[in-house]
Write a protein that holds these residues in place. Structure first.
Motif, PDB file in Angstrom:
ATOM      1  N   THR A   3       0.845  -1.183   0.000  1.00  0.00           N
ATOM      2  CA  THR A   3       0.000   0.000   0.000  1.00  0.00           C
ATOM      3  C   THR A   3       0.886   1.240   0.000  1.00  0.00           C
ATOM      4  OG1 THR A   3      -1.754   1.179   1.193  1.00  0.00           O
ATOM      5  CG2 THR A   3      -0.127   0.015   2.540  1.00  0.00           C
ATOM      6  N   SER A   4       0.257   2.384  -0.105  1.00  0.00           N
ATOM      7  CA  SER A   4       0.928   3.651   0.163  1.00  0.00           C
ATOM      8  C   SER A   4       0.114   4.364   1.228  1.00  0.00           C
ATOM      9  CB  SER A   4       1.044   4.507  -1.100  1.00  0.00           C
ATOM     10  OG  SER A   4      -0.217   5.064  -1.440  1.00  0.00           O
ATOM     11  N   THR A   5       0.653   5.440   1.751  1.00  0.00           N
ATOM     12  CA  THR A   5      -0.061   6.130   2.823  1.00  0.00           C
ATOM     13  C   THR A   5      -1.271   6.905   2.323  1.00  0.00           C
ATOM     14  OG1 THR A   5       1.454   8.015   2.612  1.00  0.00           O
ATOM     15  CG2 THR A   5       1.997   6.335   4.261  1.00  0.00           C
ATOM     16  N   THR A   6      -1.330   7.182   1.024  1.00  0.00           N
ATOM     17  CA  THR A   6      -2.441   7.992   0.506  1.00  0.00           C
ATOM     18  C   THR A   6      -3.393   7.232  -0.407  1.00  0.00           C
ATOM     19  OG1 THR A   6      -1.091   8.764  -1.356  1.00  0.00           O
ATOM     20  CG2 THR A   6      -1.087  10.128   0.638  1.00  0.00           C
ATOM     21  N   SER A   7      -3.051   6.030  -0.818  1.00  0.00           N
ATOM     22  CA  SER A   7      -3.857   5.336  -1.830  1.00  0.00           C
ATOM     23  C   SER A   7      -5.279   5.068  -1.349  1.00  0.00           C
ATOM     24  CB  SER A   7      -3.218   4.007  -2.208  1.00  0.00           C
ATOM     25  OG  SER A   7      -4.110   3.234  -3.003  1.00  0.00           O
ATOM     26  N   PRO A   8      -6.292   5.666  -1.996  1.00  0.00           N
ATOM     27  CA  PRO A   8      -7.670   5.371  -1.602  1.00  0.00           C
ATOM     28  C   PRO A   8      -8.069   3.949  -1.962  1.00  0.00           C
ATOM     29  CG  PRO A   8      -7.642   6.728  -3.577  1.00  0.00           C
ATOM     30  CD  PRO A   8      -6.214   6.633  -3.106  1.00  0.00           C
ATOM     31  N   TYR A   9      -7.459   3.402  -3.008  1.00  0.00           N
ATOM     32  CA  TYR A   9      -7.775   2.033  -3.421  1.00  0.00           C
ATOM     33  C   TYR A   9      -7.303   1.040  -2.366  1.00  0.00           C
ATOM     34  CZ  TYR A   9      -8.325   4.251  -8.017  1.00  0.00           C
ATOM     35  OH  TYR A   9      -8.719   5.053  -9.048  1.00  0.00           O
ATOM     36  N   ALA A  10      -6.139   1.280  -1.805  1.00  0.00           N
ATOM     37  CA  ALA A  10      -5.642   0.408  -0.748  1.00  0.00           C
ATOM     38  C   ALA A  10      -6.392   0.637   0.555  1.00  0.00           C
ATOM     39  CB  ALA A  10      -4.146   0.635  -0.550  1.00  0.00           C
ATOM     40  N   ARG A  11      -6.762   1.873   0.829  1.00  0.00           N
ATOM     41  CA  ARG A  11      -7.446   2.169   2.091  1.00  0.00           C
ATOM     42  C   ARG A  11      -8.813   1.495   2.143  1.00  0.00           C
ATOM     43  NH1 ARG A  11      -7.572   8.331   2.068  1.00  0.00           N
ATOM     44  NH2 ARG A  11      -8.363   8.187   4.199  1.00  0.00           N
ATOM     45  N   MET A  12      -9.490   1.354   0.997  1.00  0.00           N
ATOM     46  CA  MET A  12     -10.786   0.658   1.027  1.00  0.00           C
ATOM     47  C   MET A  12     -10.605  -0.825   1.335  1.00  0.00           C
ATOM     48  SD  MET A  12     -11.820   0.630  -3.066  1.00  0.00           S
ATOM     49  CE  MET A  12     -11.707   2.393  -3.276  1.00  0.00           C
ATOM     50  N   VAL A  13      -9.496  -1.418   0.876  1.00  0.00           N
ATOM     51  CA  VAL A  13      -9.212  -2.808   1.220  1.00  0.00           C
ATOM     52  C   VAL A  13      -8.944  -2.923   2.714  1.00  0.00           C
ATOM     53  CG1 VAL A  13      -7.639  -4.746   0.863  1.00  0.00           C
ATOM     54  CG2 VAL A  13      -8.334  -3.336  -1.082  1.00  0.00           C
ATOM     55  N   MET A  14      -8.191  -1.998   3.267  1.00  0.00           N
ATOM     56  CA  MET A  14      -7.901  -2.022   4.700  1.00  0.00           C
ATOM     57  C   MET A  14      -9.170  -1.860   5.538  1.00  0.00           C
ATOM     58  SD  MET A  14      -4.244  -0.086   5.138  1.00  0.00           S
ATOM     59  CE  MET A  14      -4.255   1.065   3.766  1.00  0.00           C
ATOM     60  N   LEU A  15     -10.073  -1.001   5.093  1.00  0.00           N
ATOM     61  CA  LEU A  15     -11.337  -0.816   5.816  1.00  0.00           C
ATOM     62  C   LEU A  15     -12.151  -2.098   5.831  1.00  0.00           C
ATOM     63  CD1 LEU A  15     -12.257   2.755   4.600  1.00  0.00           C
ATOM     64  CD2 LEU A  15     -12.155   2.039   6.993  1.00  0.00           C
ATOM     65  N   ALA A  16     -12.224  -2.773   4.687  1.00  0.00           N
ATOM     66  CA  ALA A  16     -12.951  -4.042   4.636  1.00  0.00           C
ATOM     67  C   ALA A  16     -12.282  -5.080   5.529  1.00  0.00           C
ATOM     68  CB  ALA A  16     -13.040  -4.532   3.201  1.00  0.00           C
TER      69      ALA A  16
END
Length: 203
Positions: A5-18
């Motif tokens: 991931t990166s610290t800003t990636s919204p695509y990765a952050r949605m995976v982390m939220l799930a």
């Protein structure tokens, strides 16, 4: 499993939220800057994109909707969830396009015509955005939530001018959730090593 991931990636952050919602605390996190094409990332994903997932059996899965599909057993079942996720992804893609074209615009050259086109698409997308349910744990909700988050970050003027008042209020409430605070950029800049560390940081 390990998620790049990166610290800003919204695509990765949605995976982390799930992953947070489903208790996947053992999922490891590795931080890279895909804009710089780091060797660590291109060794597993030659396209230098995040998120990239290494599954327990070593299989490498790229592209956030496919990572979500693999991890969470087809979360976009049904027309309503598919429609919400589809809208969120298309809005987010235009936000990223407008930002990335402007970021890499060569100095002293006319603005790329697709910057204005993408910004116009973002403005329309925000104006017609479906309602965000700030309490929902559906994966599609997080897709839309992260699209709005990145729009606010990269195109704050468009976000404030075009997103309806009800959705701005809903998004503000969404951002106060512990799980959403866990994947805030400032939190990710601490480089928590796993989903479990993310959870503990805001619990």
């Amino acid at each position: 499993m390990k998620l790049y991931t990166s610290t800003t990636s919204p695509y990765a952050r949605m995976v982390m939220l799930a992953a947070l919602a489903r208790g996947m605390d053992e999922l490891q996190l590795a931080y890279v800057d895909p804009w710089t094409t780091p060797a660590e990332l291109t060794a597993i994903n030659p396209l230098s994109q995040v998120p990239t997932l290494i599954a327990d059996n070593g299989t490498i899965i790229t592209n956030s909707p496919l990572i979500l599909d693999y991890l969470f057993d087809h979360p976009f079942r049904g027309a309503q969830q598919a429609a919400l996720a589809g809208y969120g992804y298309e809005l987010l893609d235009q936000v990223v396009k407008a930002y990335s074209l402007a970021r890499f615009q060569p100095e002293n050259t006319p603005a790329h015509p697709h910057i204005a086109r993408a910004r116009d698409a973002v403005a329309r997308g925000l104006a017609h955005c479906p309602p965000l349910d700030p309490a929902s744990n559906e994966v599609a909700t997080h897709v839309l939530g992260m699209a709005l988050s990145y729009a606010e970050l990269r195109h704050g003027d468009l976000y404030r001018a075009h997103l309806g008042a009800a959705n701005q209020q809903a998004f503000a409430a969404y951002c106060e959730r512990p799980d959403v605070r866990a994947v805030a950029i400032a939190q990710l800049e601490q480089h928590p090593a796993s989903i479990g560390e993310l959870r503990r940081a805001v619990s």
